[in-house]
Design a protein around this motif. Structure first.
Motif, PDB file in Angstrom:
ATOM      1  N   LEU A   1     -10.359  -2.384  11.011  1.00  0.00           N
ATOM      2  CA  LEU A   1     -10.593  -2.458   9.562  1.00  0.00           C
ATOM      3  C   LEU A   1     -10.922  -3.887   9.137  1.00  0.00           C
ATOM      4  CD1 LEU A   1      -7.932  -0.072   7.979  1.00  0.00           C
ATOM      5  CD2 LEU A   1     -10.379   0.289   8.275  1.00  0.00           C
TER       6      LEU A   1
ATOM      7  N   LEU B   1      -5.834   9.191   0.729  1.00  0.00           N
ATOM      8  CA  LEU B   1      -4.417   8.976   1.064  1.00  0.00           C
ATOM      9  C   LEU B   1      -3.955   9.929   2.162  1.00  0.00           C
ATOM     10  CD1 LEU B   1      -2.338   8.554  -2.233  1.00  0.00           C
ATOM     11  CD2 LEU B   1      -2.786   6.854  -0.482  1.00  0.00           C
TER      12      LEU B   1
ATOM     13  N   LEU C   1      -5.989  -3.760   3.880  1.00  0.00           N
ATOM     14  CA  LEU C   1      -5.532  -2.563   4.589  1.00  0.00           C
ATOM     15  C   LEU C   1      -5.317  -2.842   6.078  1.00  0.00           C
ATOM     16  CD1 LEU C   1      -7.555   0.466   3.207  1.00  0.00           C
ATOM     17  CD2 LEU C   1      -5.084   0.297   3.460  1.00  0.00           C
TER      18      LEU C   1
ATOM     19  N   PHE D   1      -4.693   8.626   5.387  1.00  0.00           N
ATOM     20  CA  PHE D   1      -4.203   7.278   5.619  1.00  0.00           C
ATOM     21  C   PHE D   1      -3.528   7.188   6.987  1.00  0.00           C
ATOM     22  CE2 PHE D   1      -1.516   3.509   4.663  1.00  0.00           C
ATOM     23  CZ  PHE D   1      -2.564   2.656   4.406  1.00  0.00           C
TER      24      PHE D   1
ATOM     25  N   GLY E   1      -5.957  -1.473  12.736  1.00  0.00           N
ATOM     26  CA  GLY E   1      -5.893  -2.548  11.738  1.00  0.00           C
ATOM     27  C   GLY E   1      -6.948  -3.619  12.004  1.00  0.00           C
TER      28      GLY E   1
ATOM     29  N   PHE F   1       0.845  -1.186   0.000  1.00  0.00           N
ATOM     30  CA  PHE F   1       0.000   0.000   0.000  1.00  0.00           C
ATOM     31  C   PHE F   1       0.872   1.223   0.000  1.00  0.00           C
ATOM     32  CE2 PHE F   1      -2.844  -3.184   1.513  1.00  0.00           C
ATOM     33  CZ  PHE F   1      -3.901  -2.960   0.656  1.00  0.00           C
TER      34      PHE F   1
ATOM     35  N   TRP G   1     -10.552  -5.053   0.187  1.00  0.00           N
ATOM     36  CA  TRP G   1      -9.675  -3.902   0.447  1.00  0.00           C
ATOM     37  C   TRP G   1      -9.557  -3.594   1.938  1.00  0.00           C
ATOM     38  CZ3 TRP G   1      -6.098  -2.758  -2.644  1.00  0.00           C
ATOM     39  CH2 TRP G   1      -6.276  -2.884  -4.024  1.00  0.00           C
ATOM     40  N   TYR G   2     -10.664  -3.668   2.664  1.00  0.00           N
ATOM     41  CA  TYR G   2     -10.598  -3.420   4.114  1.00  0.00           C
ATOM     42  C   TYR G   2      -9.706  -4.448   4.793  1.00  0.00           C
ATOM     43  CZ  TYR G   2     -14.112   0.260   4.256  1.00  0.00           C
ATOM     44  OH  TYR G   2     -14.773   1.433   4.099  1.00  0.00           O
TER      45      TYR G   2
ATOM     46  N   PHE H   1      -2.200  -4.860   6.571  1.00  0.00           N
ATOM     47  CA  PHE H   1      -1.032  -4.024   6.332  1.00  0.00           C
ATOM     48  C   PHE H   1      -0.756  -3.102   7.523  1.00  0.00           C
ATOM     49  CE2 PHE H   1       0.492   0.123   4.829  1.00  0.00           C
ATOM     50  CZ  PHE H   1       1.766  -0.248   4.455  1.00  0.00           C
ATOM     51  N   LEU H   2      -1.825  -2.489   8.043  1.00  0.00           N
ATOM     52  CA  LEU H   2      -1.650  -1.560   9.162  1.00  0.00           C
ATOM     53  C   LEU H   2      -1.118  -2.264  10.401  1.00  0.00           C
ATOM     54  CD1 LEU H   2      -4.624   0.898   9.180  1.00  0.00           C
ATOM     55  CD2 LEU H   2      -2.197   1.371   8.887  1.00  0.00           C
TER      56      LEU H   2
END
Ligand SMILES: [Zn+2]
Length: 382
Positions: A194, A154, A216, A157, A191, A91, A212-213, A219-220
């Motif tokens: 999400l 973004l 993300l 973000f 995270g 991301f 996507w959630y 990743f977070l």
């Protein structure tokens, strides 16, 4: 993590690279836009139109992210932080720092530069959209509107938000370690939140949004946890000179050695990628030799040639001073991909530093001093 990256171009002294993982995400973005977002927002276009809108929008997003990362990098460089370059992966991107900011103010300015830039890029695309709204076809307008919206997303973000938060906590508490711990717990919690939204979206039947959630959120969580681990490693190694970890009796080869012997007795037996070439008595470093240097010499001529003919000068990438900080050595190892550094003092080889020795020290230190979470050993306080 950055093992499959390709350099795209160099601008203002920064190398812009792309990680293989980003290509997969770019495909997913194009696909999500082409079959999900654009058909939902703009009815009645052809499938081909949706696809080229998706690809163009993904490309626009890519350029927006590069500009966002440049903003971080330029501010960092302004405050004297060495920047390695920009790598785009999963991301967004990562502006790679050779060093961490030394105070809360620098961290704050560096972190906030990204979101501010993204807001401005969003404003630019929005203004562009408004200017051409009556003239240009709906396909182009759709891309411009998406780029305005995605840049504002973004800007919000949470990764940069996490750094801004960390700088504020750092300023307030005066302790970078506890600031990092709190910011990383909040990031990690976000995270998880999400991922829960992902489950709810899946329940509602929105497969693309759920995906996507979920990505993300994963990743977070990963980013939050690794930022804390990095800090722990830095704190453990900070102030420790390379001299302490190096092997001061390393395997060296003589410039007079034949290539035949180099291959048989060193490359095949020791399995190192690179050997320091040292003139016997003086310990002066004559250069470095790797198996790729040998490849240029035909097999049947190995016995007739010597190491001195194929060696290359050791570069700043694979050499370090014995008094350098171990944190610097670790950054150099991760940047150059070398697992061993030649420790050189005034052109004399004094030792070799291996990644596994640094890691061994870290493991023992964690074992003896705890995991740095439960209490605050001296290594954590500035
Ligand atoms: Zn950013």
């Amino acid at each position: 993590m950055f093992s499959h990256r390709v350099t795209l171009f160099k601008l203002l002294g920064f190398e812009v690279r792309v990680d293989a993982s980003w290509l997969l995400i770019a495909l997913l973005i194009s696909w999500s836009l082409a079959v999900g977002y654009f058909p939902y927002r703009y009815h009645g276009l052809s499938r081909g139109d949706y696809w080229w809108m998706g690809i163009a929008a993904a490309l626009g997003l890519f350029i927006s992210i590069v500009i966002h990362e440049f903003a971080h990098s330029l501010v960092a460089r302004h405050y004297g932080l060495p920047m390695k370059g920009i790598t785009l992966f999963i991301f967004g991107g990562v502006a790679e720092m050779g060093d961490e900011p030394s105070n809360a103010k620098t961290e704050f300015l560096m972190a906030i530069a990204g979101p501010i830039t993204s807001i401005l890029i969003g404003v630019f695309f929005y203004a562009f959209h408004q200017a051409v709204v009556t003239v240009w076809p709906i396909t182009v307008l759709g891309i411009l509107a998406y780029l305005a919206w995605i840049n504002w997303i973004l800007a919000a973000f949470p990764l940069d938000g996490g750094r801004v938060l960390r700088s504020a906590l750092w300023q307030w508490k005066g302790n970078v370690a506890s600031a990092t711990r709190i910011a990383s717990s909040i990031g990690s919690g976000f995270g998880v939140l999400l991922m829960l939204v992902a489950v709810w979206q899946l329940w509602e039947g929105n497969f693309i949004a759920a995906m996507w959630y979920f990505l993300l959120g994963m990743f977070l969580r990963h980013a939050a946890e690794s930022s804390y681990q990095q800090l722990v490693i830095r704190k453990a190694l900070e102030g420790e000179p390379v001299r302490r970890f190096m092997n001061s009796n390393p395997v060296t080869v003589s410039p007079d050695l034949s290539i035949e012997n180099l291959v048989e007795d060193y490359i095949y037996k020791k399995h190192y990628k690179m050997f320091p070439v040292v003139a016997d008595e003086s310990h002066t470093l004559a250069g470095c030799v790797t198996s790729s240097n040998v490849k240029n010499v035909p097999r049947e001529e190995w016995s007739r040639h010597q190491v001195r003919e194929v060696l290359q000068p050791c570069s700043t990438d694979n050499t370090i001073s014995p008094d350098a900080d171990a944190v610097k050595a670790l950054a150099q190892i991760s940047r150059s991909g070398q697992s061993r550094l030649m420790v050189v003092d005034h052109n004399h080889l004094v030792g070799v530093l291996a990644l596994k020795d640094l890691m061994g020290f870290l493991a023992s230190k964690m074992d003896l001093e705890g995991d740095f979470r439960s209490h605050t050993p001296h290594a954590l306080t500035r």
